[in-house]
Structure formats: C-alpha cells, structure tokens
Design an enzyme around this catalytic site. Structure first.
Site, PDB file in Angstrom:
ATOM      1  N   ARG A   1       0.831  -1.207   0.000  1.00 28.49           N
ATOM      2  CA  ARG A   1       0.000   0.000   0.000  1.00 28.49           C
ATOM      3  C   ARG A   1       0.865   1.256   0.000  1.00 28.49           C
ATOM      4  O   ARG A   1       0.590   2.227  -0.710  1.00 28.49           O
ATOM      5  CB  ARG A   1      -0.914  -0.028   1.227  1.00 28.49           C
TER       6      ARG A   1
ATOM      7  N   ARG B   1       6.941   8.164  11.452  1.00 32.69           N
ATOM      8  CA  ARG B   1       5.767   7.544  12.084  1.00 32.69           C
ATOM      9  C   ARG B   1       5.919   6.048  12.327  1.00 32.69           C
ATOM     10  O   ARG B   1       5.220   5.498  13.195  1.00 32.69           O
ATOM     11  CB  ARG B   1       4.507   7.826  11.272  1.00 32.69           C
TER      12      ARG B   1
ATOM     13  N   TYR C   1      20.985   8.188   0.809  1.00 28.93           N
ATOM     14  CA  TYR C   1      22.421   8.463   0.847  1.00 28.93           C
ATOM     15  C   TYR C   1      22.794   9.119  -0.478  1.00 28.93           C
ATOM     16  O   TYR C   1      21.978   9.733  -1.134  1.00 28.93           O
ATOM     17  CB  TYR C   1      23.173   7.153   1.127  1.00 28.93           C
TER      18      TYR C   1
ATOM     19  N   ARG D   1      32.827  19.611   4.537  1.00 31.16           N
ATOM     20  CA  ARG D   1      33.082  19.182   3.152  1.00 31.16           C
ATOM     21  C   ARG D   1      32.092  18.079   2.813  1.00 31.16           C
ATOM     22  O   ARG D   1      32.430  16.917   2.760  1.00 31.16           O
ATOM     23  CB  ARG D   1      34.516  18.650   3.014  1.00 31.16           C
TER      24      ARG D   1
ATOM     25  N   LYS E   1      23.867   8.068   6.496  1.00 29.34           N
ATOM     26  CA  LYS E   1      24.878   7.018   6.658  1.00 29.34           C
ATOM     27  C   LYS E   1      24.400   5.963   7.660  1.00 29.34           C
ATOM     28  O   LYS E   1      24.555   4.752   7.442  1.00 29.34           O
ATOM     29  CB  LYS E   1      26.180   7.649   7.154  1.00 29.34           C
TER      30      LYS E   1
ATOM     31  N   GLU F   1      32.969  11.537   9.196  1.00 27.14           N
ATOM     32  CA  GLU F   1      32.383  11.654   7.861  1.00 27.14           C
ATOM     33  C   GLU F   1      32.458  13.088   7.355  1.00 27.14           C
ATOM     34  O   GLU F   1      32.026  14.033   8.032  1.00 27.14           O
ATOM     35  CB  GLU F   1      30.910  11.205   7.913  1.00 27.14           C
ATOM     36  N   ASP F   2      32.996  13.262   6.177  1.00 28.53           N
ATOM     37  CA  ASP F   2      32.987  14.547   5.470  1.00 28.53           C
ATOM     38  C   ASP F   2      33.585  15.707   6.256  1.00 28.53           C
ATOM     39  O   ASP F   2      33.004  16.797   6.338  1.00 28.53           O
ATOM     40  CB  ASP F   2      31.561  14.880   5.003  1.00 28.53           C
TER      41      ASP F   2
ATOM     42  N   ASP G   1      35.625   7.268   7.105  1.00 29.24           N
ATOM     43  CA  ASP G   1      35.163   6.581   5.901  1.00 29.24           C
ATOM     44  C   ASP G   1      35.679   7.234   4.632  1.00 29.24           C
ATOM     45  O   ASP G   1      35.979   6.553   3.653  1.00 29.24           O
ATOM     46  CB  ASP G   1      33.641   6.518   5.877  1.00 29.24           C
ATOM     47  N   ASP G   2      35.810   8.566   4.627  1.00 29.83           N
ATOM     48  CA  ASP G   2      36.295   9.257   3.432  1.00 29.83           C
ATOM     49  C   ASP G   2      37.724   8.856   3.107  1.00 29.83           C
ATOM     50  O   ASP G   2      38.096   8.740   1.944  1.00 29.83           O
ATOM     51  CB  ASP G   2      36.229  10.777   3.621  1.00 29.83           C
TER      52      ASP G   2
ATOM     53  N   ALA H   1      44.637  14.947  -4.816  1.00 29.34           N
ATOM     54  CA  ALA H   1      45.552  14.685  -3.703  1.00 29.34           C
ATOM     55  C   ALA H   1      44.979  15.217  -2.394  1.00 29.34           C
ATOM     56  O   ALA H   1      45.708  15.649  -1.505  1.00 29.34           O
ATOM     57  CB  ALA H   1      46.921  15.319  -3.973  1.00 29.34           C
TER      58      ALA H   1
ATOM     59  N   ALA I   1      40.892  11.941   0.477  1.00 23.77           N
ATOM     60  CA  ALA I   1      40.486  10.675  -0.149  1.00 23.77           C
ATOM     61  C   ALA I   1      41.587  10.146  -1.061  1.00 23.77           C
ATOM     62  O   ALA I   1      41.935   8.960  -1.022  1.00 23.77           O
ATOM     63  CB  ALA I   1      39.198  10.870  -0.940  1.00 23.77           C
TER      64      ALA I   1
ATOM     65  N   ASN J   1      32.049  12.104  -5.703  1.00 21.42           N
ATOM     66  CA  ASN J   1      30.618  12.292  -5.463  1.00 21.42           C
ATOM     67  C   ASN J   1      30.326  13.774  -5.209  1.00 21.42           C
ATOM     68  O   ASN J   1      31.216  14.508  -4.813  1.00 21.42           O
ATOM     69  CB  ASN J   1      30.193  11.495  -4.217  1.00 21.42           C
TER      70      ASN J   1
ATOM     71  N   ASN K   1      30.806   2.225  -4.432  1.00 22.37           N
ATOM     72  CA  ASN K   1      30.233   2.949  -3.310  1.00 22.37           C
ATOM     73  C   ASN K   1      30.843   2.467  -2.001  1.00 22.37           C
ATOM     74  O   ASN K   1      30.997   1.260  -1.788  1.00 22.37           O
ATOM     75  CB  ASN K   1      28.710   2.735  -3.299  1.00 22.37           C
TER      76      ASN K   1
END
Length: 622
Positions: free
Chosen positions: A87, A121, A142, A195, A213, A284-285, A307-308, A344, A347, A463, A508
């Site tokens: 639904r 909800r 994401y 960033r 994430k 992250e970032d 993670d980067d 450079a 990452a 990305n 990814n």
C-alpha cells in the site's frame, strides 16, 4: 535443550523509555538472533500510535489492540506488513510528483520527503521498505540525493534526529552526552559539515549525511536503530551565504581553527567514550586539512575510523584488485599496475597509502617493498603533476612526489597536465578523486587509448554525480567496450550495440563501511587496524565470480548488500582475532571467537544483524 532466560534493559534513542526484553540464549551464543523479542511497553492508546519505534499502524493484531487500548483507534482490517508495504509503495509512486515543491524540487528529493515521513511515524516499516528496495532507495537516503537534502536541510527540518555539539558547548559536553536517552550506543557517525560530498561547507546542515549514513548501517549491517547516533559538531561555517541566511539553523560565525577547533573535537571524543566505552565513531565529510590529522590523532586510542579516507581507500583497493582480475591476470600482478591518480585531497592520499601498502604486502611486506611500491603512482592535483621540484608540497603527498630526473626521461615536468601525464605514462588505471566534474575530458580519455594495458580501468570516484570526473557513457563512447569503468555515484550501464553492454560499477563506500562497523562491533576490537581494513577490501575484491569479473563487473549489485556486509564483517572479525585485538561482544568473548570456524563466524554475524520485524507488544504499568 536447556534454555537460559535473561532480561536485557533497552532504551529508545527517541523517547528515553525503558523496555524489558526477554530473550533466549541457547547453548551457543552465536545462534542468538537480533530482534524477534517480545517487548514490554509502558504506554498505550494514542501514545503507542505516535511512537515511531513501536507503532505498527494497521498491522496491530486484534489481541494487541485489546491489550494496548487501540480498538476503535484504527481501521478494523488487520494488514500484514507485506500488505502495508504494498500500500505504501502504491502511494509513493502516486505521490512522488505531487510531493514536489515546484519545478526546482527533483523527483529524488520528493522520494526522500515521503520516506522521511514514514521514518517519522513507523521506523520498523521504514527500514523494511529500505531493505526490500535498497537498490532504488539507497541513492535517495544516501548519495547522491542526500547531498541535495543537506543543501536544503534548514528548510526540510521537521523533527530533530541526533545530537548537536557546538563551539558554544565547550566545557558542557561531558554532561550533555547524558541527554541522549539510549543507555547503549553501538555506532556514531559524526561530521563537522565542512566538506559534504564535495559540495563544500554546509555547516550544521551536514547532519543529513550522518543520518543517511546510519540508515545504511541499519539497512546493510543490521545495526539496531535504537543504538545509533548521528552527530553534528558545529564549530561555525565559512559559507557566507549561510552566515547571512536568517533561516540557517547553526552557529552564524566563522569556523574555529587550530587548537580551538581541536579542543572542541577532543572534548566530544572524551565525552562519548566516557559514556559509551564500546561505541564505534565513524568520521564523515571533514575537510581535507583535518580528516587525516584527526584520524592520526585518535585511531590508536579510540574505536574510530574515517570513511572518506579509509572506506574510500578500501573500496578503491577492491576495485583495483578487481580490475586486475578483469584483465585475466592473477592478483599478485597488482604491484605491476601503473596508476595515475587525479586528486591529492584526503580521499586521494588515503587511496594512495592503502594501495602502496597492498602492493608492498604482495612484494614481501618489508621496507624495500614499501619503498619500491610508490614508483607505480603518478599524482596530479590542481597544479598538475606533483614532483619533488614543487615548493611547499603537502607533507601527506610528499612520499608520492616524482623524482625530477626520472620525469625528464619520461618527458614530463613539475606541474605537467593530466593529459600529458596520461600520454607519457600510458597507465593501466586512471583514478579520479578530485571532486572536479568532467576532469576526464575527451582529450584525457583519448590519451588513455595509448595505455599499455589490454583492458585499462577508469575510476571516476568523486561524489555526487555532478562531481564525477566523467560519465560511463563518455568513457565507453570514446574508448569502446574493452575497458573497466567504476564510479562513486550511480550511472546506468551503457548499451554499446550488437548485444554488448558497458558495465558501470558503482564503487560505493556502502560496500565496506557497514561491514567494517559491524565486524569491529562483534569482534570487540580495541581499534580499527589497517589489517582489518585490508581484510575488508580483499574480501570485497574476491566477492565476484570469475565469470562476472571477466564481463567487466567488479562490484556487486547493492541488492546483495546484506550478504556482502556479512562477508566483509566476517573477514574483519577473523583479522581482529588473528591480530589479537578482539575482546568479544554480547556473550561471545575473545576465547570463544577464536574457536569459531569461518562458517561459524559468518553465522555469528548473520544472527547478530537486526531485522525490521514487528515485536509482540505487552503493556505493563510503570
């Protein structure tokens, strides 16, 4: 079989309620399954329907409706969760266009709005929908859609999620952390918004990336959503547009820097690990100037990773090893690959360091091997080829700066353009981590035709989509079908005619970070070691079959993400045990972990992955 009943005290990260959840511990702890536990709640009636964690909507059975005073508050037809999802999906398809805020609101953002309302909800159904449709909705919760969400977050903000630690909270963080109601937190994703996905400084609006994430940690790794915490460290913003926006939700001051900045992050780390000593914190970032410094500052003391830097590096390594397999060569040939790297930043440097270590391990894992491995890389940044002749060279890039005399022999110089470097080096791999959309121009791709590889690889890893160095269609249309193509954002496969398909592999980070987090959690490892990260990357690299790899498919479909995560997590646990870092988790101590076979480790991982199933609810007055 004798059963041992144990009562576990749980806390909701939303409302701070306490729940008593009885569960069965069988004779082998690794057979305990996350979820499926009868749950005692201390609320009834509309309070239950307004609680996203316990609300089942029309799926409440008639006996539950009577127990929880819900009879008459819901339509009489009891629906299964499958019918609820059916639904919802019908409504979603109908509402996608209607939910748009005018012509500037893309369809993906409309999907995000609808999913976010469901999250508000009914969390169980939200994660059930996300897991069942992960290929379609991972790009919505994401990258790339989350970038658009972050850019518009002040306008989209409806209900707070996560915690905000700001520069104004200095000296208060140790007490603040107890404002979060959950007694147990397993995973934190933290950003300072400096960033976001190559979109620049988005300030406090970057909280969207931490929320997105963690949705994937729940969907892919089965981390219990009651035990996750998105965090924003707000030290200001240097985005002048946000500084002048009266609707901006964060501190309207320029970013702290230097020791002042470090003091804020130090205080945050001390606070969260004091309250939750076993939590894992994923950074992250963070902008490049801080990403590596903070990683080096904390990684030997706390259970954390970036993670980067490390996740991106791991996925890139898996892709690079996959490209070797796709060329029909053994993995041991990886140290022979000539790799041109565009970018450079944090990452790019993370990938370079990881690739160098991987090559060195294959060459004997000694100092000589480590030194010789760096000769396989040519690094190009905004100023061109990096050589030892450059002034004020970034210390992190210095190990990969080329010798000027050697470059003379190759017909190159300091600052040589990317096109020149590709023409002269004739690389096996062209790897983009520059965040510069279209950097792999027609001229650059034409130059790659001179590659000495039988099947050159192009990795456009930046990305979001608009920052990708090139598209799949551009690469295949210029170079033909005999290439390997991977990207950070999703692109469709390319129809090359005559039944030939140009496969686009999305490299990814989602393939790795959930498994790294879950494996670290279940092993109880004290730190996240290079060996654990390497084990994760190598398992991903070997996940695909030979038949798939030879077709140019080096990364799996995200529809298999739960299985991929299980395999990666098992590899991480195995490495943690071998490095004597494992301390165990939830009834499985280090000694028991050491006794498990590889198949038993996989089973242990599988049975500790939370699944979104409605628990049986029983009311008990406090």
């Amino acid at each position: 079989m004798a059963m041992l009943w144990k009562h576990v005290r749980l806390s909701s990260p939303r409302l701070g309620r306490h729940v008593i959840a009885p569960h069965v511990l069988l004779s082998r702890p690794f057979t305990t399954t996350e979820g499926h536990r009868p749950t005692i709640v201390h609320k009834r009636s509309l309070d239950i329907l307004h609680d996203p964690w316990f609300n089942k909507g029309t799926a409440f059975s008639m006996t539950e409706r009577d127990r929880l005073d819900l009879r008459g508050l819901l339509p009489p037809n009891v629906m299964s969760s499958d019918l609820q999802i059916e639904r919802f999906m019908v409504d979603l398809k109908r509402l996608e266009v209607q939910a748009r805020d005018g012509p500037s609101d893309p369809n993906a953002l409309a999907k995000w709005r609808i999913l976010n309302r469901l999250h508000d909800r009914n969390e169980t159904m939200y994660y059930k929908v996300l897991i069942a449709n992960i290929e379609e909705y991972a790009p919505v919760v994401y990258t790339p859609t989350v970038g658009l969400v972050c850019q518009n977050y002040s306008g989209l903000f409806r209900r707070p999620r996560g915690m905000y630690f700001s520069a104004e909270d200095r000296g208060e963080m140790m007490s603040m952390v107890y404002n979060w109601p959950a007694e147990q937190v397993d995973m934190i994703v933290v950003t300072d918004g400096s960033r976001i996905l190559g979109l620049g400084d988005l300030g406090v609006q970057g909280i969207g990336i931490a929320i997105g994430k963690l949705d994937l940690y729940v969907a892919a790794a089965g981390i219990n959503p009651q035990r996750v915490l998105p965090v924003m460290i707000d030290v200001g913003t240097n985005n002048e547009k946000l500084l002048e926006d009266p609707l901006y939700l964060g501190l309207q001051q320029h970013r702290l820097d230097g020791d002042e900045y470090l003091a804020v992050v130090d205080e945050f780390m001390e606070a969260v690990f004091t309250r939750w000593p076993n939590v894992i914190v994923q950074f992250e970032d963070f902008q490049s100037k801080w990403a590596l410094k903070l990683l080096q500052r904390y990684r030997d003391t706390y259970r954390m990773f970036n993670d980067d830097v490390q996740g991106t590096a791991g996925v890139a390594i898996a892709g690079l090893l996959g490209a070797v397999r796709a060329q029909g060569r053994p993995l041991i040939d990886f140290p022979k690959q000539k790799i041109v790297v565009a970018g450079a930043g944090s990452a790019g440097i993370g990938v370079l360091n990881a690739a160098r270590k991987t090559m060195a391990r294959m060459l004997g894992n000694n100092e000589v091997a480590f030194e010789s491995a760096k000769s396989q890389f040519w690094v190009v940044d905004a100023k061109g080829l990096i050589t030892k002749g450059r002034e004020n060279i970034d210390p992190d890039a210095l190990p990969f700066a080329r010798n000027l005399k050697e470059m003379d022999r190759q017909g190159l110089r300091e600052g040589a353009s990317l096109v020149e470097v590709v023409k002269q080096v004739k690389p096996d791999v062209l790897l983009g981590l520059s965040a510069v959309g279209g950097l792999f121009s027609q001229e650059v791709l034409e130059a790659l035709k001179g590659s000495t590889s039988t099947r050159p690889a192009i990795f456009a890893m930046s990305n979001p989509t608009k920052n990708a160095e090139c598209t799949a269609e551009e690469a295949f249309s210029i170079l033909g079908d005999n290439i390997i193509f991977a990207s950070g954002s999703p692109f469709s496969n390319v129809d090359l005619g005559n039944g030939h398909i140009g496969h686009c592999n999305q490299g990814n980070n989602m393939y790795l970070f959930p498994g790294i987090g879950l494996g670290t959690l279940l092993s109880g490892a004290r730190i996240v070691s290079d060996g654990m990260l390497q084990a994760a990357a190598e398992r991903l690299a070997t996940y695909m079959s030979e038949e798939e790899v030879l077709k140019g498919i080096i990364f799996p479909s995200t529809s298999r993400i739960r299985d991929i995560t299980k395999e990666v997590a098992a590899a991480v646990i195995k490495e943690a045990v071998e490095e004597d870092l494992a301390e165990g988790y939830h009834g499985m101590d280090a000694r028991e972990l050491k006794k498990l076979s590889e198949d038993e480790i996989r089973e242990h991982v599988k049975n500790n992955m939370w699944s979104p199933e409605y628990p049986t609810l029983v009311y008990k007055k406090e």
